[in-house]
Write a protein that holds these residues in place. Sequence first.
Motif, PDB file in Angstrom:
ATOM      1  N   ASP A 455       1.382  -1.275  -0.161  1.00  0.00           N
ATOM      2  CA  ASP A 455      -0.150   0.080  -0.052  1.00  0.00           C
ATOM      3  C   ASP A 455       1.314   1.099  -0.422  1.00  0.00           C
ATOM      4  N   PRO A 456       0.932   1.877  -1.006  1.00  0.00           N
ATOM      5  CA  PRO A 456       1.777   2.944  -1.007  1.00  0.00           C
ATOM      6  C   PRO A 456       1.227   4.211  -0.415  1.00  0.00           C
ATOM      7  N   GLY A 457      -0.242   3.774   0.332  1.00  0.00           N
ATOM      8  CA  GLY A 457      -0.398   5.459   1.402  1.00  0.00           C
ATOM      9  C   GLY A 457      -1.355   6.119   0.809  1.00  0.00           C
ATOM     10  N   PHE A 458      -1.528   5.939  -0.923  1.00  0.00           N
ATOM     11  CA  PHE A 458      -2.537   7.198  -1.453  1.00  0.00           C
ATOM     12  C   PHE A 458      -3.026   6.357  -2.633  1.00  0.00           C
ATOM     13  N   ARG A 459      -3.774   6.904  -2.969  1.00  0.00           N
ATOM     14  CA  ARG A 459      -4.414   6.336  -4.659  1.00  0.00           C
ATOM     15  C   ARG A 459      -3.919   6.751  -5.529  1.00  0.00           C
ATOM     16  N   SER A 460      -3.616   5.511  -6.407  1.00  0.00           N
ATOM     17  CA  SER A 460      -2.604   5.648  -7.647  1.00  0.00           C
ATOM     18  C   SER A 460      -3.473   5.916  -9.181  1.00  0.00           C
ATOM     19  N   GLU A 461      -4.650   5.588  -8.399  1.00  0.00           N
ATOM     20  CA  GLU A 461      -5.448   5.830  -9.833  1.00  0.00           C
ATOM     21  C   GLU A 461      -5.436   6.812 -10.583  1.00  0.00           C
ATOM     22  N   ASN A 462      -4.945   6.614 -11.760  1.00  0.00           N
ATOM     23  CA  ASN A 462      -5.610   8.270 -12.651  1.00  0.00           C
ATOM     24  C   ASN A 462      -4.394   8.667 -12.139  1.00  0.00           C
ATOM     25  N   VAL A 463      -3.603   9.053 -11.740  1.00  0.00           N
ATOM     26  CA  VAL A 463      -2.608   9.855 -11.466  1.00  0.00           C
ATOM     27  C   VAL A 463      -1.274   9.357 -12.219  1.00  0.00           C
ATOM     28  N   LEU A 464      -1.281  10.968 -12.856  1.00  0.00           N
ATOM     29  CA  LEU A 464       0.244  11.269 -13.242  1.00  0.00           C
ATOM     30  C   LEU A 464       0.805  11.569 -12.561  1.00  0.00           C
ATOM     31  N   THR A 465       2.823  11.892 -13.512  1.00  0.00           N
ATOM     32  CA  THR A 465       3.686  12.669 -12.902  1.00  0.00           C
ATOM     33  C   THR A 465       4.491  12.887 -13.808  1.00  0.00           C
ATOM     34  N   VAL A 466       4.759  14.053 -13.483  1.00  0.00           N
ATOM     35  CA  VAL A 466       5.849  15.266 -14.330  1.00  0.00           C
ATOM     36  C   VAL A 466       7.324  15.369 -14.322  1.00  0.00           C
ATOM     37  N   GLU A 467       8.047  15.396 -14.446  1.00  0.00           N
ATOM     38  CA  GLU A 467       9.381  16.010 -14.446  1.00  0.00           C
ATOM     39  C   GLU A 467      10.118  17.007 -15.261  1.00  0.00           C
ATOM     40  N   VAL A 468       9.930  18.500 -14.398  1.00  0.00           N
ATOM     41  CA  VAL A 468      10.326  19.790 -15.166  1.00  0.00           C
ATOM     42  C   VAL A 468      11.644  19.817 -14.872  1.00  0.00           C
ATOM     43  N   ALA A 469      12.706  20.239 -15.657  1.00  0.00           N
ATOM     44  CA  ALA A 469      13.974  20.491 -15.198  1.00  0.00           C
ATOM     45  C   ALA A 469      13.997  22.526 -16.031  1.00  0.00           C
ATOM     46  N   LEU A 470      13.876  22.928 -15.110  1.00  0.00           N
ATOM     47  CA  LEU A 470      14.047  24.958 -15.728  1.00  0.00           C
ATOM     48  C   LEU A 470      15.166  25.110 -15.821  1.00  0.00           C
ATOM     49  N   PRO A 471      16.086  25.602 -17.480  1.00  0.00           N
ATOM     50  CA  PRO A 471      17.620  26.165 -17.237  1.00  0.00           C
ATOM     51  C   PRO A 471      18.059  26.881 -16.705  1.00  0.00           C
ATOM     52  N   THR A 472      19.018  27.342 -15.380  1.00  0.00           N
ATOM     53  CA  THR A 472      19.867  28.695 -14.742  1.00  0.00           C
ATOM     54  C   THR A 472      19.305  29.316 -15.048  1.00  0.00           C
ATOM     55  N   ALA A 473      19.636  29.789 -16.675  1.00  0.00           N
ATOM     56  CA  ALA A 473      20.282  30.876 -17.428  1.00  0.00           C
ATOM     57  C   ALA A 473      19.090  31.173 -17.314  1.00  0.00           C
ATOM     58  N   LYS A 474      17.874  30.759 -17.482  1.00  0.00           N
ATOM     59  CA  LYS A 474      16.462  31.381 -17.961  1.00  0.00           C
ATOM     60  C   LYS A 474      15.558  32.257 -16.309  1.00  0.00           C
ATOM     61  N   TYR A 475      16.119  31.441 -15.641  1.00  0.00           N
ATOM     62  CA  TYR A 475      14.910  30.960 -14.147  1.00  0.00           C
ATOM     63  C   TYR A 475      16.934  30.803 -12.939  1.00  0.00           C
ATOM     64  N   PRO A 476      17.048  31.949 -12.525  1.00  0.00           N
ATOM     65  CA  PRO A 476      18.585  32.456 -11.640  1.00  0.00           C
ATOM     66  C   PRO A 476      17.900  32.013 -10.428  1.00  0.00           C
ATOM     67  N   LYS A 477      16.659  32.381 -10.738  1.00  0.00           N
ATOM     68  CA  LYS A 477      16.201  33.196  -8.926  1.00  0.00           C
ATOM     69  C   LYS A 477      15.438  32.052  -8.460  1.00  0.00           C
ATOM     70  N   PRO A 478      15.350  31.962  -7.099  1.00  0.00           N
ATOM     71  CA  PRO A 478      14.251  31.137  -6.822  1.00  0.00           C
ATOM     72  C   PRO A 478      12.897  31.324  -7.171  1.00  0.00           C
ATOM     73  N   GLU A 479      12.851  33.202  -6.763  1.00  0.00           N
ATOM     74  CA  GLU A 479      11.411  33.775  -6.992  1.00  0.00           C
ATOM     75  C   GLU A 479      10.647  33.765  -8.428  1.00  0.00           C
ATOM     76  N   ALA A 480      11.845  32.974  -9.671  1.00  0.00           N
ATOM     77  CA  ALA A 480      11.237  33.383 -11.029  1.00  0.00           C
ATOM     78  C   ALA A 480      10.567  31.434 -11.367  1.00  0.00           C
ATOM     79  N   THR A 481      11.339  30.985 -10.428  1.00  0.00           N
ATOM     80  CA  THR A 481      10.897  29.328 -10.785  1.00  0.00           C
ATOM     81  C   THR A 481       9.793  29.110 -10.286  1.00  0.00           C
ATOM     82  N   ARG A 482       9.823  29.251  -8.644  1.00  0.00           N
ATOM     83  CA  ARG A 482       8.297  29.576  -8.440  1.00  0.00           C
ATOM     84  C   ARG A 482       7.503  30.154  -8.931  1.00  0.00           C
ATOM     85  N   ALA A 483       7.450  31.669  -9.422  1.00  0.00           N
ATOM     86  CA  ALA A 483       6.104  32.080 -10.192  1.00  0.00           C
ATOM     87  C   ALA A 483       6.398  31.134 -11.939  1.00  0.00           C
ATOM     88  N   PHE A 484       7.229  30.617 -12.011  1.00  0.00           N
ATOM     89  CA  PHE A 484       6.703  29.412 -12.919  1.00  0.00           C
ATOM     90  C   PHE A 484       5.744  28.575 -12.963  1.00  0.00           C
TER      91      PHE A 484
END
Length: 494
Positions: A455-484
């Motif tokens: 039991d993973p502790g949550f319902r995994s049906e119809n749940v998708l995950t995605v990984e997003v890697a942001l380029p540091t040159a375009k998003y150099p500060k944490p504020e810009a990353t959070r806004a994205f």
Amino acid sequence: MSTFLQDLRYALRMLLKNPGFTLVAVLTLALGVGANTAIFSVVNTVLLEPLPYPNPEGLVKIWTHFTGIGLPNDQNWFSPPEFRDVQQQNRSLSDVSVVNAGTYSLGISGNPQSLNGATVSPNFFTLLGVNPHLGRTFSTDEGQPGHDRVIVLGYGLWQRVFGSEPQIVGKDVVIDGRTCKVIGVMPQGFQYPSPSDLWTPQVFLPNDFAPNNRGNHGYEVLARIKPGLSLTQTRRDMESVSKSIIEQNRAYPYQKFGFALILHSLLEETVGEVKTSLWVLMGAVGFVLLLVCANVAGLLLVRSTARQKEIAVRIALGAGIRRVVRQLLTESLLLSLVGGLLGLLLTPLLLRVIVTLSTTALPRVVSTAINVHALLFTFAVAVGTGILFGLAPALEASRGVQYQILKEGGRTGTEGRTTHRLRRIFVVAEAALAVLLLAGSGLLLRSFVKLLAVDPGFRSENVLTVEVALPTAKYPKPEATRAFFRDLVDRVKR
């Protein structure tokens, strides 16, 4: 030699005379030999063959070790100050390099691609002793700020994205929003750390070596031992460096945390925990081969009963016991060699299945191929199985010849007591091996079912995950990353 050729021709005639028996025996042997050859090829590639670098026994991986935080087997990577300490204070290493694996965004015609790669010290390729397929690798000055906008491509990426363009060296590509110049392409098969599509030079800034940055353990460290020194001597040197780091940095709780530097050979690190599993698998397939031998031996015992009159005639005409045994062993060896050849033809198919299913589970498995060692192993297995399943029936067929058979009109006689005993032994051996394999398979299946039922502790049906890697040159500060990500979540919800 002429006698051997005569035995061989006679053995071939006898096998062709009984096509049903020959086909069943050859197919049974082919499956057993093919499975053993395929698994041996994997074991040979993953465990036995040296790493594909010059003098691979000198390559090691170094870890920081903290035993005072409640994790006795805890292994960590390095912080930049610790890496610099090892570089400057060691006496046993000729090269030391950091490796920082990650994901990168490659911009091609407005369509970015997410790639695996690594940021490495400029001496990384020199340490491993790998030369590029095209161009060059990093120079020392390219590890300095402002000189690091260069990139080395992997062979697969060069083929897949750039169409194996021979003039790729010198061209610009966009990596994480930064324009970098391609200076080289690595040879086919080189992927350290695996999988890697590209490499960029590691640049350390003065702030990276600040005393308060010793807790930032984010860098894998590879090294090469100086020629003439052993792994034991290098470990003693690392003990001295560990003590020196503790003494020179009293402000950091190295002493409290039980700090130490440990190292292992790169082959041991690459193989990891799969060594035991592969040897167990090799043993299981060996048991399957024993079952094959027992089956074929049983078939030969039944067949030897039908040949009692033939053997009696040969002995009555002056053939010695050794001559008869040699003839029957020749038939067994010929049968096993034909089965081994067919098994060798099946091996590429079996290997393709194994490699496809275990690409992510087994290191170096993608480079598995049938080489000279696999051919020698197949030949040895074929000869060994021929002797193993052929010896007992041959001895039984030539022992206690019943000459009264010659006086009878029938073509066959009755089985002797020894024949019954041998067949019972083979049946018991087959049953024991089958139970052993069945029990092991059942335990593995039970473990697999339990893993699926966790039991993973949550319902995994119809749940998708995605990984997003942001380029540091375009998003150099944490504020810009959070806004994205806030904007991304809102747009996905809509």
